[in-house]
Design a protein around this motif. Structure first.
Motif, PDB file in Angstrom:
ATOM      1  N   PRO A  82     -22.812  19.641 -39.652  1.00 28.88           N
ATOM      2  CA  PRO A  82     -22.943  18.394 -38.901  1.00 28.88           C
ATOM      3  C   PRO A  82     -23.403  17.263 -39.815  1.00 28.88           C
ATOM      4  N   PHE A  83     -23.086  16.033 -39.429  1.00 29.75           N
ATOM      5  CA  PHE A  83     -23.580  14.843 -40.117  1.00 29.75           C
ATOM      6  C   PHE A  83     -23.581  13.722 -39.092  1.00 29.75           C
ATOM      7  N   LYS A  84     -23.919  12.515 -39.489  1.00 31.65           N
ATOM      8  CA  LYS A  84     -23.957  11.443 -38.508  1.00 31.65           C
ATOM      9  C   LYS A  84     -23.082  10.272 -38.938  1.00 31.65           C
ATOM     10  N   ILE A  85     -22.483   9.651 -37.937  1.00 34.92           N
ATOM     11  CA  ILE A  85     -21.734   8.404 -38.107  1.00 34.92           C
ATOM     12  C   ILE A  85     -22.454   7.381 -37.237  1.00 34.92           C
ATOM     13  N   GLY A  86     -23.130   6.422 -37.863  1.00 35.86           N
ATOM     14  CA  GLY A  86     -24.039   5.569 -37.121  1.00 35.86           C
ATOM     15  C   GLY A  86     -25.194   6.428 -36.641  1.00 35.86           C
ATOM     16  N   ASN A  87     -25.442   6.417 -35.322  1.00 38.15           N
ATOM     17  CA  ASN A  87     -26.447   7.328 -34.774  1.00 38.15           C
ATOM     18  C   ASN A  87     -25.809   8.459 -33.975  1.00 38.15           C
ATOM     19  N   LYS A  88     -24.474   8.584 -34.056  1.00 33.97           N
ATOM     20  CA  LYS A  88     -23.744   9.625 -33.335  1.00 33.97           C
ATOM     21  C   LYS A  88     -23.581  10.861 -34.201  1.00 33.97           C
ATOM     22  N   GLN A  89     -23.547  12.031 -33.533  1.00 35.69           N
ATOM     23  CA  GLN A  89     -23.351  13.263 -34.291  1.00 35.69           C
ATOM     24  C   GLN A  89     -21.875  13.526 -34.532  1.00 35.69           C
ATOM     25  N   ALA A  90     -21.551  13.859 -35.768  1.00 30.98           N
ATOM     26  CA  ALA A  90     -20.203  14.277 -36.160  1.00 30.98           C
ATOM     27  C   ALA A  90     -20.323  15.632 -36.836  1.00 30.98           C
ATOM     28  N   ARG A  91     -19.179  16.289 -37.038  1.00 26.67           N
ATOM     29  CA  ARG A  91     -19.219  17.552 -37.765  1.00 26.67           C
ATOM     30  C   ARG A  91     -17.860  17.848 -38.368  1.00 26.67           C
ATOM     31  N   ILE A  92     -17.883  18.630 -39.417  1.00 30.77           N
ATOM     32  CA  ILE A  92     -16.662  19.074 -40.092  1.00 30.77           C
ATOM     33  C   ILE A  92     -16.585  20.585 -39.984  1.00 30.77           C
ATOM     34  N   ASP A  93     -15.404  21.106 -39.628  1.00 31.98           N
ATOM     35  CA  ASP A  93     -15.150  22.545 -39.538  1.00 31.98           C
ATOM     36  C   ASP A  93     -14.014  22.896 -40.485  1.00 31.98           C
ATOM     37  N   VAL A  94     -14.163  23.988 -41.200  1.00 34.16           N
ATOM     38  CA  VAL A  94     -13.099  24.505 -42.073  1.00 34.16           C
ATOM     39  C   VAL A  94     -12.868  25.968 -41.717  1.00 34.16           C
ATOM     40  N   LEU A  95     -11.624  26.343 -41.468  1.00 33.80           N
ATOM     41  CA  LEU A  95     -11.279  27.723 -41.119  1.00 33.80           C
ATOM     42  C   LEU A  95     -10.178  28.209 -42.056  1.00 33.80           C
ATOM     43  N   ILE A  96     -10.414  29.352 -42.716  1.00 38.18           N
ATOM     44  CA  ILE A  96      -9.434  29.926 -43.652  1.00 38.18           C
ATOM     45  C   ILE A  96      -9.173  31.371 -43.237  1.00 38.18           C
ATOM     46  N   PRO A  97      -7.999  31.669 -42.653  1.00 46.56           N
ATOM     47  CA  PRO A  97      -7.690  33.039 -42.219  1.00 46.56           C
ATOM     48  C   PRO A  97      -6.753  33.763 -43.187  1.00 46.56           C
ATOM     49  N   TYR A  98      -6.887  35.088 -43.230  1.00 44.97           N
ATOM     50  CA  TYR A  98      -5.992  35.963 -44.000  1.00 44.97           C
ATOM     51  C   TYR A  98      -5.559  37.084 -43.063  1.00 44.97           C
ATOM     52  N   SER A  99      -4.243  37.359 -43.007  1.00 47.90           N
ATOM     53  CA  SER A  99      -3.719  38.279 -41.990  1.00 47.90           C
ATOM     54  C   SER A  99      -2.824  39.364 -42.566  1.00 47.90           C
ATOM     55  N   PHE A 100      -2.824  40.502 -41.874  1.00 46.47           N
ATOM     56  CA  PHE A 100      -1.911  41.612 -42.118  1.00 46.47           C
ATOM     57  C   PHE A 100      -1.139  41.820 -40.810  1.00 46.47           C
ATOM     58  N   ALA A 101       0.169  41.591 -40.814  1.00 52.91           N
ATOM     59  CA  ALA A 101       0.950  41.643 -39.576  1.00 52.91           C
ATOM     60  C   ALA A 101       2.094  42.645 -39.691  1.00 52.91           C
ATOM     61  N   GLN A 102       2.399  43.304 -38.571  1.00 53.31           N
ATOM     62  CA  GLN A 102       3.520  44.240 -38.515  1.00 53.31           C
ATOM     63  C   GLN A 102       4.243  44.076 -37.184  1.00 53.31           C
ATOM     64  N   TRP A 103       5.576  43.931 -37.262  1.00 49.36           N
ATOM     65  CA  TRP A 103       6.433  43.850 -36.087  1.00 49.36           C
ATOM     66  C   TRP A 103       7.328  45.087 -36.045  1.00 49.36           C
ATOM     67  N   GLU A 104       7.498  45.662 -34.871  1.00 43.43           N
ATOM     68  CA  GLU A 104       8.374  46.816 -34.696  1.00 43.43           C
ATOM     69  C   GLU A 104       9.227  46.618 -33.451  1.00 43.43           C
ATOM     70  N   GLY A 105      10.479  47.088 -33.507  1.00 46.19           N
ATOM     71  CA  GLY A 105      11.344  46.957 -32.340  1.00 46.19           C
ATOM     72  C   GLY A 105      12.777  47.313 -32.669  1.00 46.19           C
ATOM     73  N   LEU A 106      13.686  46.896 -31.791  1.00 48.09           N
ATOM     74  CA  LEU A 106      15.112  47.144 -31.968  1.00 48.09           C
ATOM     75  C   LEU A 106      15.804  45.846 -32.359  1.00 48.09           C
TER      76      LEU A 106
END
Length: 310
Positions: A82-106
């Motif tokens: 979190p941080f502030k802009i003027g007297n208002k609260q702001a925040r920065i979020d960072v999300l980094i995902p890593y995935s293992f995926a498998q699809w099966e079918g016809l």
């Protein structure tokens, strides 16, 4: 010791939530309770989440894929400040995902199996609470909450998913989307005692994917989504959330040919968490998706998360 207990009592609100992208075909839709909760200035949150998602996928009939299932195991790293802009609260979020995926079918009547592994598209988000508590230190926030057991916070955010995830233009199934996803969002949370209620609306805008499945161009119309959460705080600093969301739209156009693939996705979830040690917390969650359209996914997912404050 008393200071640490009061700090944990406040910080129990900030355990990481990673109910993100329960289907690789939503490419951004999620449910995230306690999204607009205020955080003390000077706080840093780092969290790691593990998720296991499985279910059925209904493809466009022209692809001749039938009885398809998907299993995705992911690990995600999140940072919040979190941080502030003027007297208002702001925040920065960072999300980094890593995935293992498998699809099966016809595929054309023949059994097929496809695996992909790599980073999914990372997400950056900037938010501002423009109604409700101003940006405060921990001590100031403790005093405010003691004096105001009932209050409402209203905020807005802009999120950007960056196309850096695993993607191969010669393959139909990928972990990354190969396009920017821009999501403006507005919502509120109303707190009364140990309860809080949230309502958030979002719009997802997609840039063109100019390398879609063997040199095609894919355009996608905006997707509109809403999510709502009912949160409860219990003794011993344990919390739980009941969450629902719905998204509709997102039709795609491939090489100027409209596709009959409008999304109509319901998402429901349960999550709970508790602090452990001094400034650590854990979270468990369950989420399900149900599609109301001919093209989409019906999945179930489980999440375990850990976060720390410093």
């Amino acid at each position: 010791m008393k200071h640490h207990l009061s700090t944990l009592n406040l910080f129990r609100k900030f355990s990481i939530v990673l109910l993100c992208i329960v289907s690789s075909y939503s490419h951004s839709q999620d449910i995230e309770p306690r999204r607009w909760t205020s955080m003390p200035l000077g706080t840093n949150v780092v969290g790691v989440g593990l998720s296991h998602v499985f279910g059925d996928i209904d493809f466009d009939p022209l692809l001749q894929a039938e009885n398809t299932t998907v299993t995705v195991n992911s690990i995600a790293l999140q940072y919040v400040r979190p941080f502030k802009i003027g007297n208002k609260q702001a925040r920065i979020d960072v999300l980094i995902p890593y995935s293992f995926a498998q699809w099966e079918g016809l595929l054309v009547g023949e059994p097929k199996s496809v695996k992909r592994q790599g980073f999914a598209d990372p997400r950056l988000r900037l938010s501002l609470n423009f109604i409700g508590p101003k940006a405060m230190t921990l001590k100031e926030m403790q005093e405010y909450m003691k004096a105001n057991p009932v209050y409402t916070t209203v905020g807005a955010s802009i999120a950007l998913s960056v196309p850096l995830g695993q993607y191969d233009g010669d393959k139909l199934l990928n972990i990354g989307a190969n396009c920017f996803v821009i999501r403006p969002q507005i919502g509120f949370v109303h707190n009364w005692g140990s309860w809080s209620y949230e309502l958030t609306s979002s719009v997802f805008f997609y840039t063109n994917n100019n390398d879609f499945y063997i040199d095609k161009t894919k355009k996608q119309k905006p997707l509109f989504a809403m999510q709502t959460h009912l949160n409860k705080q219990f003794k011993h600093r344990i919390w739980s959330s009941l969450s629902f969301g719905y998204g509709q739209g997102g039709n795609s156009i491939v090489n100027r040919q409209p596709k009959d693939d409008e999304r109509g996705n319901f998402i429901g979830g349960l999550s709970a968490g508790m602090p452990i040690f001094k400034k650590h917390s854990i979270k468990i969650a369950y989420a399900t998706t149900i599609t109301f359209k001919e093209v989409g996914a019906n999945t179930n997912g489980f999440v375990f998360g850990w976060s720390t404050l410093f």
